[in-house]
Write a protein that holds these residues in place. Sequence first.
Motif, mmCIF file in Angstrom:
data_model
loop_
_atom_site.group_PDB
_atom_site.id
_atom_site.type_symbol
_atom_site.label_atom_id
_atom_site.label_comp_id
_atom_site.label_asym_id
_atom_site.label_seq_id
_atom_site.Cartn_x
_atom_site.Cartn_y
_atom_site.Cartn_z
ATOM 1 N N LEU A 120 44.029 18.276 54.360
ATOM 2 C CA LEU A 120 44.818 16.861 55.271
ATOM 3 C C LEU A 120 44.927 17.786 56.683
ATOM 4 O O LEU A 120 45.821 19.075 56.087
ATOM 5 C CB LEU A 120 45.760 16.512 54.655
ATOM 6 C CG LEU A 120 46.607 15.651 55.159
ATOM 7 C CD1 LEU A 120 45.816 14.110 55.710
ATOM 8 C CD2 LEU A 120 48.263 15.437 54.923
ATOM 9 N N ALA B 101 49.041 0.664 53.410
ATOM 10 C CA ALA B 101 50.230 1.708 53.672
ATOM 11 C C ALA B 101 51.073 1.593 52.598
ATOM 12 O O ALA B 101 52.467 2.928 52.398
ATOM 13 C CB ALA B 101 51.596 1.553 54.363
ATOM 14 N N LEU C 109 41.687 4.958 49.647
ATOM 15 C CA LEU C 109 41.279 5.499 51.585
ATOM 16 C C LEU C 109 39.334 5.233 51.303
ATOM 17 O O LEU C 109 39.054 5.631 50.173
ATOM 18 C CB LEU C 109 41.279 7.071 51.427
ATOM 19 C CG LEU C 109 42.829 7.997 51.522
ATOM 20 C CD1 LEU C 109 42.682 8.942 52.446
ATOM 21 C CD2 LEU C 109 43.238 6.908 52.595
ATOM 22 N N TYR D 80 40.805 15.105 58.202
ATOM 23 C CA TYR D 80 40.741 15.872 56.752
ATOM 24 C C TYR D 80 39.710 16.985 57.759
ATOM 25 O O TYR D 80 39.140 16.293 58.484
ATOM 26 C CB TYR D 80 40.522 15.574 55.615
ATOM 27 C CG TYR D 80 41.288 14.617 54.790
ATOM 28 C CD1 TYR D 80 41.372 13.337 54.752
ATOM 29 C CD2 TYR D 80 41.845 15.050 53.949
ATOM 30 C CE1 TYR D 80 42.520 12.612 54.134
ATOM 31 C CE2 TYR D 80 42.820 14.771 53.233
ATOM 32 C CZ TYR D 80 42.466 13.279 53.401
ATOM 33 O OH TYR D 80 44.281 12.558 52.299
ATOM 34 N N TYR E 30 42.736 10.275 41.382
ATOM 35 C CA TYR E 30 40.849 9.299 41.536
ATOM 36 C C TYR E 30 39.728 10.134 41.664
ATOM 37 O O TYR E 30 40.073 11.659 41.902
ATOM 38 C CB TYR E 30 41.105 9.515 43.996
ATOM 39 C CG TYR E 30 42.419 8.392 44.036
ATOM 40 C CD1 TYR E 30 43.463 8.789 44.100
ATOM 41 C CD2 TYR E 30 42.005 6.728 43.999
ATOM 42 C CE1 TYR E 30 44.630 8.157 44.795
ATOM 43 C CE2 TYR E 30 42.923 6.021 44.789
ATOM 44 C CZ TYR E 30 44.800 6.553 44.996
ATOM 45 O OH TYR E 30 44.872 5.647 45.408
ATOM 46 N N TRP F 240 47.766 10.414 45.060
ATOM 47 C CA TRP F 240 48.189 10.046 46.422
ATOM 48 C C TRP F 240 49.302 10.434 46.255
ATOM 49 O O TRP F 240 50.160 10.271 45.402
ATOM 50 C CB TRP F 240 47.773 8.921 46.758
ATOM 51 C CG TRP F 240 47.835 8.562 47.393
ATOM 52 C CD1 TRP F 240 46.876 8.754 48.845
ATOM 53 C CD2 TRP F 240 48.786 7.642 47.465
ATOM 54 N NE1 TRP F 240 48.342 7.613 50.449
ATOM 55 C CE2 TRP F 240 49.364 7.140 49.204
ATOM 56 C CE3 TRP F 240 49.934 7.136 47.203
ATOM 57 C CZ2 TRP F 240 50.243 6.653 49.597
ATOM 58 C CZ3 TRP F 240 51.037 6.212 47.060
ATOM 59 C CH2 TRP F 240 51.433 6.021 48.398
ATOM 60 N N ASN G 7 49.418 8.122 41.257
ATOM 61 C CA ASN G 7 47.857 7.961 41.038
ATOM 62 C C ASN G 7 46.551 8.350 41.439
ATOM 63 O O ASN G 7 46.547 9.797 42.347
ATOM 64 C CB ASN G 7 47.199 7.355 42.551
ATOM 65 C CG ASN G 7 48.472 5.763 42.202
ATOM 66 O OD1 ASN G 7 49.112 5.834 41.073
ATOM 67 N ND2 ASN G 7 49.187 4.613 43.218
ATOM 68 N N ILE H 14 52.717 9.155 49.432
ATOM 69 C CA ILE H 14 52.742 8.354 50.239
ATOM 70 C C ILE H 14 53.307 9.508 51.429
ATOM 71 O O ILE H 14 53.038 9.535 52.962
ATOM 72 C CB ILE H 14 54.157 7.861 50.152
ATOM 73 C CG1 ILE H 14 54.304 6.847 51.289
ATOM 74 C CG2 ILE H 14 55.438 8.595 49.532
ATOM 75 C CD1 ILE H 14 55.427 5.192 50.722
ATOM 76 N N ASP H 15 53.770 10.253 51.193
ATOM 77 C CA ASP H 15 54.072 11.903 51.900
ATOM 78 C C ASP H 15 53.433 12.673 52.383
ATOM 79 O O ASP H 15 52.618 12.887 53.742
ATOM 80 C CB ASP H 15 55.346 12.665 51.521
ATOM 81 C CG ASP H 15 56.375 11.905 51.708
ATOM 82 O OD1 ASP H 15 57.759 12.387 51.073
ATOM 83 O OD2 ASP H 15 56.383 11.406 52.130
ATOM 84 N N TYR H 16 51.498 12.679 51.865
ATOM 85 C CA TYR H 16 51.048 13.430 52.365
ATOM 86 C C TYR H 16 49.117 13.315 52.187
ATOM 87 O O TYR H 16 48.635 13.347 52.047
ATOM 88 C CB TYR H 16 50.895 14.663 51.105
ATOM 89 C CG TYR H 16 52.150 15.714 51.589
ATOM 90 C CD1 TYR H 16 53.417 15.671 50.109
ATOM 91 C CD2 TYR H 16 52.271 16.142 52.563
ATOM 92 C CE1 TYR H 16 54.141 16.447 50.958
ATOM 93 C CE2 TYR H 16 53.699 16.760 52.667
ATOM 94 C CZ TYR H 16 54.443 16.892 52.106
ATOM 95 O OH TYR H 16 56.158 17.746 52.157
ATOM 96 N N GLY H 17 49.216 11.955 51.203
ATOM 97 C CA GLY H 17 47.639 11.159 51.616
ATOM 98 C C GLY H 17 47.251 11.386 50.467
ATOM 99 O O GLY H 17 47.823 11.644 49.368
ATOM 100 N N TYR H 18 46.187 12.024 50.692
ATOM 101 C CA TYR H 18 45.284 12.302 49.555
ATOM 102 C C TYR H 18 45.628 14.292 49.308
ATOM 103 O O TYR H 18 45.376 14.520 50.446
ATOM 104 C CB TYR H 18 43.922 11.917 49.540
ATOM 105 C CG TYR H 18 43.822 11.232 48.688
ATOM 106 C CD1 TYR H 18 42.558 10.472 48.606
ATOM 107 C CD2 TYR H 18 44.204 9.563 48.876
ATOM 108 C CE1 TYR H 18 41.824 9.714 47.734
ATOM 109 C CE2 TYR H 18 44.136 8.399 48.071
ATOM 110 C CZ TYR H 18 42.806 8.268 48.157
ATOM 111 O OH TYR H 18 42.036 7.438 47.297
ATOM 112 N N THR H 19 45.550 14.632 47.869
ATOM 113 C CA THR H 19 45.680 15.854 47.600
ATOM 114 C C THR H 19 44.345 16.435 47.307
ATOM 115 O O THR H 19 44.345 15.553 46.140
ATOM 116 C CB THR H 19 46.872 16.459 47.347
ATOM 117 O OG1 THR H 19 47.553 16.695 48.478
ATOM 118 C CG2 THR H 19 46.316 17.751 46.966
ATOM 119 N N PHE I 131 43.644 9.184 58.334
ATOM 120 C CA PHE I 131 43.612 10.524 58.427
ATOM 121 C C PHE I 131 43.061 11.191 58.501
ATOM 122 O O PHE I 131 41.764 10.574 58.841
ATOM 123 C CB PHE I 131 44.329 10.406 56.622
ATOM 124 C CG PHE I 131 44.606 9.691 56.161
ATOM 125 C CD1 PHE I 131 45.039 8.355 55.406
ATOM 126 C CD2 PHE I 131 46.425 10.161 55.308
ATOM 127 C CE1 PHE I 131 46.030 7.701 54.503
ATOM 128 C CE2 PHE I 131 47.371 9.953 54.776
ATOM 129 C CZ PHE I 131 47.431 8.530 54.369
#
Lengths: 111, 113
Positions: B46, B95, B101, B36, A34, A94, A32, A96-101, B34
């Motif tokens: 993060l 989730a 976000l 950041y 963004y 995105w 995914n 699931i483990d780390y959210g957004y990078t 979250f």
Amino acid sequence: SQTIHQWPATLVQPVGSPLSLECTVEGTSNPNLYWYRQAAGRGLQLLFYSVGIGQISSEVPQNLSASRPQDRQFILSSKKLLLSDSGFYLCAWWTIDYGYTFGSGTRLTVV
Amino acid sequence: QKEVEQNSGPLSVPEGAIASLNCTYSDRVSQSFFWYRQYSGKSPELIMSIYSNGDKEDGRFTAQLNKASQYVSLLIRDSQPSDSATYLCAVNRRAGANSKLTFGKGITLSVRP
């Protein structure tokens, strides 16, 4: 390892000129992706997101468009830039483990 | 009401003190949260994620979540000058996949040596 590349780092463009910002990811498939914009004094604003090749969702009506020609490539474009398009543009993926990078970002100044 | 609100800041604390950063959100169905950190001119990175009510600790950082009060916070113990940055709170309605976000405007923390 998973990495995200974004370029260019800085860009100064005249009003009315076109724009193309590119983002690529490595080490994953079907991510995914963004595009966010951060204007001075404002929070991160979601512009577009994509869940797959050719699938683009727009969050905010504006002067910009996005495309996803390949699984790991996400492009932000404009045909004619406005002064209000200035800002810090961030590509993100995105998990699931780390959210957004986030990528390292492109600082765009429209003059 | 804004979707995600953070204290307007800036926040200044002396080195070694505890910095407390607060965030409220309006969407009751929010599932994941979250924090950041963003240094000037850089992209956000993060620090912590939290999904359940209570505290979650990672080194000097503790995230606290209270879904009933729609409140999430970040505590930084033994603050260091290198902690000086803007801290962004972000909230996700889902989730799982297709997550989007929503970010607060951020609060700038300054740690005085």
